[in-house]
Design a protein around this motif. Structure first.
Motif, PDB file in Angstrom:
ATOM      1  N   ARG A 112       0.823  -1.204   0.000  1.00  0.00           N
ATOM      2  CA  ARG A 112       0.000   0.000   0.000  1.00  0.00           C
ATOM      3  C   ARG A 112       0.862   1.262   0.000  1.00  0.00           C
ATOM      4  O   ARG A 112       0.520   2.260  -0.649  1.00  0.00           O
ATOM      5  CB  ARG A 112      -0.917  -0.014   1.228  1.00  0.00           C
ATOM      6  CG  ARG A 112      -1.684   1.268   1.475  1.00  0.00           C
ATOM      7  CD  ARG A 112      -2.646   1.618   0.363  1.00  0.00           C
ATOM      8  NE  ARG A 112      -3.805   0.735   0.345  1.00  0.00           N
ATOM      9  CZ  ARG A 112      -4.915   0.978  -0.364  1.00  0.00           C
ATOM     10  NH1 ARG A 112      -4.995   2.084  -1.098  1.00  0.00           N
ATOM     11  NH2 ARG A 112      -5.915   0.128  -0.359  1.00  0.00           N
ATOM     12  N   LEU A 113       1.998   1.237   0.697  1.00  0.00           N
ATOM     13  CA  LEU A 113       2.856   2.418   0.750  1.00  0.00           C
ATOM     14  C   LEU A 113       3.306   2.857  -0.634  1.00  0.00           C
ATOM     15  O   LEU A 113       3.486   4.045  -0.891  1.00  0.00           O
ATOM     16  CB  LEU A 113       4.097   2.138   1.609  1.00  0.00           C
ATOM     17  CG  LEU A 113       3.904   1.976   3.111  1.00  0.00           C
ATOM     18  CD1 LEU A 113       5.248   1.801   3.797  1.00  0.00           C
ATOM     19  CD2 LEU A 113       3.141   3.142   3.711  1.00  0.00           C
ATOM     20  N   THR A 114       3.511   1.893  -1.532  1.00  0.00           N
ATOM     21  CA  THR A 114       4.013   2.223  -2.865  1.00  0.00           C
ATOM     22  C   THR A 114       2.988   2.974  -3.708  1.00  0.00           C
ATOM     23  O   THR A 114       3.354   3.568  -4.726  1.00  0.00           O
ATOM     24  CB  THR A 114       4.451   0.952  -3.615  1.00  0.00           C
ATOM     25  OG1 THR A 114       3.323   0.088  -3.818  1.00  0.00           O
ATOM     26  CG2 THR A 114       5.521   0.199  -2.825  1.00  0.00           C
ATOM     27  N   VAL A 115       1.713   2.943  -3.291  1.00  0.00           N
ATOM     28  CA  VAL A 115       0.673   3.643  -4.059  1.00  0.00           C
ATOM     29  C   VAL A 115      -0.082   4.659  -3.200  1.00  0.00           C
ATOM     30  O   VAL A 115      -1.081   5.218  -3.649  1.00  0.00           O
ATOM     31  CB  VAL A 115      -0.334   2.633  -4.675  1.00  0.00           C
ATOM     32  CG1 VAL A 115       0.363   1.735  -5.679  1.00  0.00           C
ATOM     33  CG2 VAL A 115      -1.010   1.796  -3.596  1.00  0.00           C
ATOM     34  N   GLU A 116       0.395   4.902  -1.994  1.00  0.00           N
ATOM     35  CA  GLU A 116      -0.291   5.826  -1.085  1.00  0.00           C
ATOM     36  C   GLU A 116      -0.246   7.252  -1.630  1.00  0.00           C
ATOM     37  O   GLU A 116       0.808   7.752  -2.009  1.00  0.00           O
ATOM     38  CB  GLU A 116       0.370   5.770   0.298  1.00  0.00           C
ATOM     39  CG  GLU A 116      -0.234   6.702   1.318  1.00  0.00           C
ATOM     40  CD  GLU A 116      -1.708   6.427   1.558  1.00  0.00           C
ATOM     41  OE1 GLU A 116      -2.517   7.341   1.248  1.00  0.00           O
ATOM     42  OE2 GLU A 116      -2.054   5.329   2.035  1.00  0.00           O
ATOM     43  N   LYS A 117      -1.414   7.915  -1.654  1.00  0.00           N
ATOM     44  CA  LYS A 117      -1.512   9.249  -2.256  1.00  0.00           C
ATOM     45  C   LYS A 117      -1.947  10.329  -1.266  1.00  0.00           C
ATOM     46  O   LYS A 117      -2.121  11.486  -1.658  1.00  0.00           O
ATOM     47  CB  LYS A 117      -2.523   9.221  -3.417  1.00  0.00           C
ATOM     48  CG  LYS A 117      -2.202   8.236  -4.524  1.00  0.00           C
ATOM     49  CD  LYS A 117      -0.887   8.561  -5.208  1.00  0.00           C
ATOM     50  CE  LYS A 117      -0.616   7.610  -6.382  1.00  0.00           C
ATOM     51  NZ  LYS A 117       0.715   7.843  -6.980  1.00  0.00           N
ATOM     52  N   SER A 118      -2.134   9.996  -0.018  1.00  0.00           N
ATOM     53  CA  SER A 118      -2.636  10.985   0.933  1.00  0.00           C
ATOM     54  C   SER A 118      -1.681  12.163   1.068  1.00  0.00           C
ATOM     55  O   SER A 118      -0.478  11.993   1.294  1.00  0.00           O
ATOM     56  CB  SER A 118      -2.848  10.343   2.305  1.00  0.00           C
ATOM     57  OG  SER A 118      -3.230  11.330   3.249  1.00  0.00           O
ATOM     58  N   SER A 119      -2.213  13.364   0.961  1.00  0.00           N
ATOM     59  CA  SER A 119      -1.390  14.564   1.084  1.00  0.00           C
ATOM     60  C   SER A 119      -0.962  14.801   2.529  1.00  0.00           C
ATOM     61  O   SER A 119       0.047  15.464   2.779  1.00  0.00           O
ATOM     62  CB  SER A 119      -2.157  15.788   0.573  1.00  0.00           C
ATOM     63  OG  SER A 119      -3.369  15.971   1.299  1.00  0.00           O
ATOM     64  N   GLU A 120      -1.723  14.262   3.483  1.00  0.00           N
ATOM     65  CA  GLU A 120      -1.427  14.514   4.896  1.00  0.00           C
ATOM     66  C   GLU A 120      -0.092  13.924   5.333  1.00  0.00           C
ATOM     67  O   GLU A 120       0.591  14.488   6.195  1.00  0.00           O
ATOM     68  CB  GLU A 120      -2.551  13.954   5.782  1.00  0.00           C
ATOM     69  CG  GLU A 120      -2.377  14.302   7.251  1.00  0.00           C
ATOM     70  CD  GLU A 120      -3.562  13.852   8.097  1.00  0.00           C
ATOM     71  OE1 GLU A 120      -3.400  13.804   9.335  1.00  0.00           O
ATOM     72  OE2 GLU A 120      -4.625  13.552   7.534  1.00  0.00           O
ATOM     73  N   ILE A 121       0.286  12.813   4.729  1.00  0.00           N
ATOM     74  CA  ILE A 121       1.530  12.160   5.154  1.00  0.00           C
ATOM     75  C   ILE A 121       2.534  12.068   3.993  1.00  0.00           C
ATOM     76  O   ILE A 121       3.541  11.369   4.094  1.00  0.00           O
ATOM     77  CB  ILE A 121       1.249  10.747   5.729  1.00  0.00           C
ATOM     78  CG1 ILE A 121       0.222   9.966   4.879  1.00  0.00           C
ATOM     79  CG2 ILE A 121       0.745  10.854   7.155  1.00  0.00           C
ATOM     80  CD1 ILE A 121       0.773   9.252   3.726  1.00  0.00           C
ATOM     81  N   ALA A 122       2.279  12.782   2.909  1.00  0.00           N
ATOM     82  CA  ALA A 122       3.098  12.653   1.696  1.00  0.00           C
ATOM     83  C   ALA A 122       4.563  13.006   1.939  1.00  0.00           C
ATOM     84  O   ALA A 122       5.465  12.271   1.522  1.00  0.00           O
ATOM     85  CB  ALA A 122       2.527  13.529   0.587  1.00  0.00           C
TER      86      ALA A 122
END
Length: 208
Positions: A112-122
Motif C-alpha cells: 500500500r505504501l508504494t501507491v499511497e496518495k494521501s497529502s497529509e503524510i506525503a
C-alpha cells in the motif's frame, strides 16, 4: 516518543500493530478507521490515543517499525553471500519471501505504501521511502566483485543493466501478485521463474 506503547507486553503490542497495519493496508491512510483498528485489537480508542497522539503518529510509527524489520531481516542480510551481484539479488528475493510470509500484514502494508496518495503524510512518507531505498542500494551494491563480470563490457554498464532488468522484473511480479494475500502467493513458482532470469543475466554479463 512511543515509550508507553513499546513498554507493552510483546503479544499485546503485536496485536495492535497487526490490526493497524491491516487497516491501513486495506483502505489507505485517508480511509483507514481507528475505530476498526481498536475493534480488531480488542482495546479502547482511548488506549490507542494514549499510545499515539493521532492517526498520523500511528502511521508514521508503523512506517518506522516496518522499515526497522526490513532493515534487520532483509537489507542487512543481503551482503552475507559475498560480492556477486546476482547472488545478492537471489538472496534478496529469498529473504523478501521469508519476511513476507512471516509478517503478512507488513507485506500488505508495504504494498500500500508504494501507491499511497494521501497529502497529509506525503512529505514524511517520501522521506522515509527515499531513506530506505538509499540504504537498500548501499546494502545491495556495496563492495561488488566486478571481476566476475565480462571484461569486454564496462562494469558500471553491467551493474546498471542488471539493476534495471531486475527492478522491472520485481515491479511486474508485484503487479501480478497485487491482489493476492501473502499466504496465497506461490513463492516456489516465483523463485523458479526468477532463477531463470538470473541465469540469462549470468550468461550475458558474467565470465563463462
Amino acid at each position: 516518543m512511543y515509550e508507553n506503547f513499546i513498554g507493552l507486553k510483546e503479544e499485546k503490542r503485536d496485536i495492535i500493530i497487526n490490526s493497524a497495519l491491516m487497516e491501513f493496508a486495506k483502505k489507505g491512510y485517508d480511509l483507514a478507521s481507528t475505530n476498526e483498528m481498536v475493534k480488531a485489537a480488542g482495546i479502547s480508542k482511548g488506549a490507542l490515543f494514549h499510545y499515539f497522539a493521532s492517526k498520523k503518529a500511528l502511521f508514521l510509527f508503523l512506517c518506522e517499525y516496518v522499515f526497522g524489520v526490513v532493515s534487520r531481516e532483509f537489507y542487512e542480510q543481503i551482503g552475507h553471500c559475498g560480492g556477486d551481484l546476482l547472488a545478492r539479488y537471489r538472496r534478496a528475493a529469498m529473504l523478501k519471501g521469508a519476511v513476507y510470509q512471516r509478517y503478512p500484514p507488513m507485506f500488505e502494508f508495504i504494498k500500500r505504501l508504494t501507491v499511497e496518495k494521501s497529502s497529509e503524510i506525503a512529505a514524511e512518507l517520501k522521506e522515509q521511502l527515499e531513506k530506505m531505498t538509499d540504504y537498500g542500494y548501499q546494502c545491495l551494491l556495496g563492495n561488488l566483485d566486478t571481476s566476475l563480470f565480462r571484461q569486454d563490457v564496462p562494469a558500471d554498464k553491467i551493474r546498471d543493466l542488471t539493476i534495471w532488468a531486475l527492478e522491472n522484473y520485481g515491479n511486474r511480479s508485484l503487479k501480478l501478485t497485487g491482489d493476492q494475500r501473502a499466504e496465497d502467493i506461490d513463492m516456489e513458482a516465483l523463485s523458479f521463474d526468477f532463477d531463470q532470469y538470473l541465469d540469462v543475466l549470468r550468461k550475458c554479463f558474467y565470465k563463462q
